[in-house]
Design a protein around this motif. Structure first.
Motif, mmCIF file in Angstrom:
data_model
loop_
_atom_site.group_PDB
_atom_site.id
_atom_site.type_symbol
_atom_site.label_atom_id
_atom_site.label_comp_id
_atom_site.label_asym_id
_atom_site.label_seq_id
_atom_site.Cartn_x
_atom_site.Cartn_y
_atom_site.Cartn_z
ATOM 1 N N PRO B 180 -9.008 0.679 3.368
ATOM 2 C CA PRO B 180 -8.157 2.022 3.340
ATOM 3 C C PRO B 180 -8.990 3.104 4.044
ATOM 4 O O PRO B 180 -10.248 3.260 3.831
ATOM 5 N N ALA B 206 1.351 -0.793 9.925
ATOM 6 C CA ALA B 206 1.012 -0.951 8.645
ATOM 7 C C ALA B 206 2.251 -2.459 8.480
ATOM 8 O O ALA B 206 3.218 -2.248 8.525
ATOM 9 N N THR B 208 1.336 -4.444 5.074
ATOM 10 C CA THR B 208 1.393 -4.095 3.404
ATOM 11 C C THR B 208 0.409 -2.783 3.257
ATOM 12 O O THR B 208 0.473 -2.684 1.817
ATOM 13 N N SER B 209 -0.124 -2.218 4.190
ATOM 14 C CA SER B 209 -1.100 -0.900 3.857
ATOM 15 C C SER B 209 -0.252 0.156 3.752
ATOM 16 O O SER B 209 0.744 -0.012 4.380
ATOM 17 N N LYS B 298 -11.416 -8.553 2.736
ATOM 18 C CA LYS B 298 -10.925 -9.824 3.174
ATOM 19 C C LYS B 298 -12.229 -10.694 3.233
ATOM 20 O O LYS B 298 -11.871 -11.819 2.655
ATOM 21 N N PRO B 333 -13.694 2.686 0.428
ATOM 22 C CA PRO B 333 -12.916 3.228 1.530
ATOM 23 C C PRO B 333 -13.560 4.165 2.295
ATOM 24 O O PRO B 333 -14.919 4.779 2.098
ATOM 25 N N ILE B 338 -5.746 8.650 2.923
ATOM 26 C CA ILE B 338 -5.274 7.404 2.877
ATOM 27 C C ILE B 338 -3.806 7.587 3.257
ATOM 28 O O ILE B 338 -3.091 8.270 2.399
ATOM 29 N N ASN B 436 -9.703 -0.548 -4.038
ATOM 30 C CA ASN B 436 -8.713 -0.393 -3.060
ATOM 31 C C ASN B 436 -7.595 -0.791 -2.853
ATOM 32 O O ASN B 436 -6.573 0.061 -2.327
ATOM 33 N N ARG B 437 -7.200 -1.783 -3.625
ATOM 34 C CA ARG B 437 -5.872 -2.178 -3.692
ATOM 35 C C ARG B 437 -4.962 -1.107 -4.596
ATOM 36 O O ARG B 437 -3.782 -0.729 -4.094
ATOM 37 N N ALA B 440 -4.083 1.902 -2.428
ATOM 38 C CA ALA B 440 -3.004 1.546 -1.124
ATOM 39 C C ALA B 440 -1.796 1.424 -2.085
ATOM 40 O O ALA B 440 -0.694 2.150 -1.358
ATOM 41 N N ARG B 441 -1.532 1.151 -3.127
ATOM 42 C CA ARG B 441 -0.477 0.799 -3.792
ATOM 43 C C ARG B 441 0.137 2.436 -4.134
ATOM 44 O O ARG B 441 1.388 2.703 -3.847
ATOM 45 N N LYS B 444 1.337 4.058 -0.881
ATOM 46 C CA LYS B 444 2.705 3.860 -0.677
ATOM 47 C C LYS B 444 3.855 4.226 -1.505
ATOM 48 O O LYS B 444 4.804 4.568 -1.088
#
Lengths: 503, 503
Positions: B180, B206, B208-209, B298, B333, B338, B436-437, B440-441, B444
């Motif tokens: 991110p 993007a 999924t980000s 990743k 990040p 973000i 990080n996940r 991102a959530r 969004k």
């Protein structure tokens, strides 16, 4: 996670995706926005105390209003949904089975409990078509060890009902990759049950063919029996001829076959698990497998047949099932009729010893019935076929067939099609080939298997010499429209018989 | 086959299946009946001179009338359909590519032309999701040889547009599995183009980000340029910052990634083909790859990174591309913002030398830009970072960034969010982890990337000591509803910062 959203209300849209559970939601509905759901997301859908995982298709039109959602027919059925029912939608829990599928993709041998997890999630509707396709691709091509085939078979058996019988010898038969018209099962069951062996036969309906054994038997009697009724019939008559679909025997099988079929993947290992899981679940102790070999049949070479035979026998043995595999001629259809009612007429002709009965059907059924009878401990090798012939010729097989039909709810008249059309040969010559796939196509266009009396009657066998204008086959349909569909198809130049002039 | 059926007329239903082409037809329509099409059949759909293969969903309700059909959004777009257009539907020709996918499933090495066939059919919309999933599963897990990776890369390049440039050295950079906020690209392009190397950068939006580089650049200027316009910008300014999606560079890539993502399959070999095909198609001669390694990134281990590095370099070399791979810190990040607008603010702060600019973003961008500059034949090893720093600190990078934005259509103001909310620490302690996940959530849910100014601003870095009630991060949204979605999510107990008390 706490449920914060008001429920969406179901609207029926009647979209049939076959066996893929799909949920339809407005892309701008409060749940999609707040949960961040986009098209192709996997979501958990709950109604009352049931819950499935479905793939999301979003709606960008007024097909649904703000607080509405819809489900594909399959999802609708899995959840026993009704118009106006309130559903809740949430993120699905991560599935362990997806890790195991990945593990298989990466070439690892799966543990028994990992295979079981995959099959359980499959049956519970948790896996997407993409997940299932990947599992199949990762398993096909001899990538399952013998232990994995055993584990898969066991997991498939355990995923559904399992029948047990109070008999030392419970026999069954199976045909791998059917030929049109190869409807030996009702004859074999009648002979074997009359002989005195227990044969609780479950059969399937057509998937892509013009008739499954269950479709054909439904011409004679009821086939969608529940387990207690089936048990009563078998205890009374030694045998039954019912549809397996309502019994939930190895329900994983249908779900795997659906994906294999669309990709035309025939994995030997999965085929073995598929066949054996159904038979084990049905309680068989002895199994005869008919394996037609031919260029337009499923099994095209002896080498392939030998590999399959060896694997089948070895896995079946681990489940304590004695198995015989018979290679047979898969070069042309068996019998004359293709379609439920027309096949029923062939069966009836054989059973009541009509001299015009199709001899190939009679002979093939007797050969197989003889092999089944030899599972009986008192019968010496080679004498089965004589016993089977005696039972058929004495009328005892027909009497048993009638008794089974009566026990299943009464024997029906075979319906007659209102519309027929005979196709004549355009030239004189020799029939050098019969295209099984085109026959199936024409019979389906004429309405089979839904229209029971629809189908094709073959009037001449392979290798016959025919003259110009000689009748080759006859179409049967219940409506003029369906007859015309079949005729239009033939007019487009599709040939069932390949005739070569002179020699 | 001759077309015998009157055409069906298209009705728009607005069903979004993401990139799966679906056709909706009444199960009792004349075509389904006469052709024998059932739900899940693969059918050829033609409109004007375009034709695709789609999966059939049948309709058992009055959603469609007798002579109507509909298409999923993706199929609608592929065929450039309009309401009321007449379509014809027929059986698809058997695809050779399905045999090749089966061959791969059975463990064979594919020939170059076989891989090409699969990729061409993929791009032409001929393969179903099930087919694609099987191809991916059959290729993942080190089942592609180096030659197959080369062939796959080449087939993917050949499936789309390919740019060529009149320069001896065309540089590019790529980040594998973004963090991110890791929005170094606009800074690197500005520095490198100001230095005088050609860097025609295409980026993605993007998936999924909360933001792709193209989403962030769109805050500053137009990014959906056609190829002639992009070429003019690059010829004038040495660089560009555009969205690659409209250029059709390696269109197969998006189609494979879509399926890989739903199954969470990351095949190294396919990742290499994916990365390199886009860069080769964009005309790069020199490529820098940033590979962040971290437990929530990743790439999670050095061993994995080393394998990928070796494969990337060796395949790139076969295409004549010089490649450097840089391992970087993927533990948290980069930058503070973000979301497109908030990331744009970070970039702007670095470019115009604001003393409060996020130093981690500045340093990471300079390190990477230095490496890119060293691709230049006159630059000695180790001196690139100093040159990059001089270009940034002298204001030349900012001037170049403005010139690129102006050439792409003019520089825009960065929008401000109307609704904000600051989240404070519930306790005193040390920040031991940043998820990080979850960041991102939340970004969004607040509306990113569609709402340009929406997102999350991080106010404290990893390992900071914080006191109770100290601000940790700030939410930005364009509507109160979106702000509430993000807040509701946090109220459900999802934690972005893991804070440990005392030590």
């Amino acid at each position: 996670m706490k449920e914060l959203h008001p429920a969406l209300t179901l609207k029926y849209l009647g979209i049939n995706t076959y066996k893929e559970p799909i949920i339809y939601m407005r892309s701008d509905c409060h749940i999609c926005k707040s949960e961040g759901f986009d098209a192709q997301a996997r979501v958990r859908v709950s109604l009352n105390n049931r819950s499935i995982v479905a793939t999301l298709n979003t709606i960008d039109s007024n097909l649904l209003s703000d607080n509405q959602a819809s489900l594909s027919e399959y999802a609708w059925k899995l959840l026993s949904a009704k118009e106006g029912d309130p559903i809740s939608v949430s993120h699905p829990k991560p599935l362990d089975s997806l890790s195991y599928i990945r593990s298989k993709i990466y070439g690892h041998e799966l543990k028994a409990e990992e295979t079981k997890h995959i099959i359980d999630d499959l049956v519970a509707g948790q896996l997407s078509d993409i997940n299932i396709a990947m599992y199949i691709a990762a398993s096909a091509g001899a990538k399952l060890s013998k232990k994995e085939v055993f584990d898969l078979t066991k997991a498939m058996v355990d995923s559904g009902q399992r029948l047990t019988w109070d008999a030392p010898c419970v026999v069954d038969k199976h045909c791998v990759g059917g030929l049109p018209g190869n409807r030996t099962t009702p004859i074999i069951v009648s002979i074997v049950a009359a002989f005195g062996l227990m044969i609780p036969k479950t059969s399937s309906r057509a998937i892509t063919s013009p008739a499954g054994t269950a479709d054909t038997m439904e011409v004679f009697t009821s086939v969608d029996l529940d387990i207690p009724t089936m048990r009563r019939v078998v205890e009374q008559e030694n045998g039954c001829l019912v549809w397996g679909g309502s019994m939930a025997l190895s329900p994983a099988d249908d779900l795997l076959i659906r994906i294999e079929r669309t990709a035309n993947i025939d994995s030997e290992e999965q085929m073995v698990a598929s066949i054996l899981s159904k038979k084990i679940a049905a309680g068989a102790t002895h199994l005869l497998i008919d394996m037609p070999i031919g260029t337009t049949a499923k099994i095209r070479s002896i080498a392939h047949a030998e590999y399959l035979k060896k694997l089948l026998k070895s896995i079946a043995k681990e489940f304590g099932i004695e198995t015989k595999v018979i290679f047979s001629d898969g070069s042309q259809p068996i019998g004359r009729g293709i379609g439920p009612g027309l096949e029923a007429l062939d069966i009836l002709a054989v059973l009541n010893r009509n001299p015009n009965a199709p001899q190939d059907l009679r002979e093939h059924a007797l050969a197989l019935a003889g092999q089944v009878i030899e599972f009986s401990p008192n019968i010496t090798h080679g004498s089965g076929i004589k016993i089977a012939t005696d039972i058929l010729d004495s009328g005892r097989a027909f009497a048993k067939f009638q008794a089974i039909c009566n026990a299943q709810g009464g024997m029906r008249e075979i319906p007659q099609a209102s519309f027929t059309h005979t196709i004549e040969s355009k030239k004189s010559g020799i029939i050098v080939n019969i295209d099984n796939r085109q026959i199936a196509r024409v019979a389906k266009l004429a309405g089979a298997p839904k229209s029971k009396s629809a189908g094709v009657e073959l009037l001449v066998p392979l290798h016959s010499v025919v003259r110009k204008s000689q009748p080759l086959f006859k179409l049967y349909a219940e409506t003029r429209g369906e007859l015309n569909y079949a005729l239009d198809f033939l007019k487009q130049g599709h040939e069932i018989f390949q005739i070569e002039v002179g020699a």
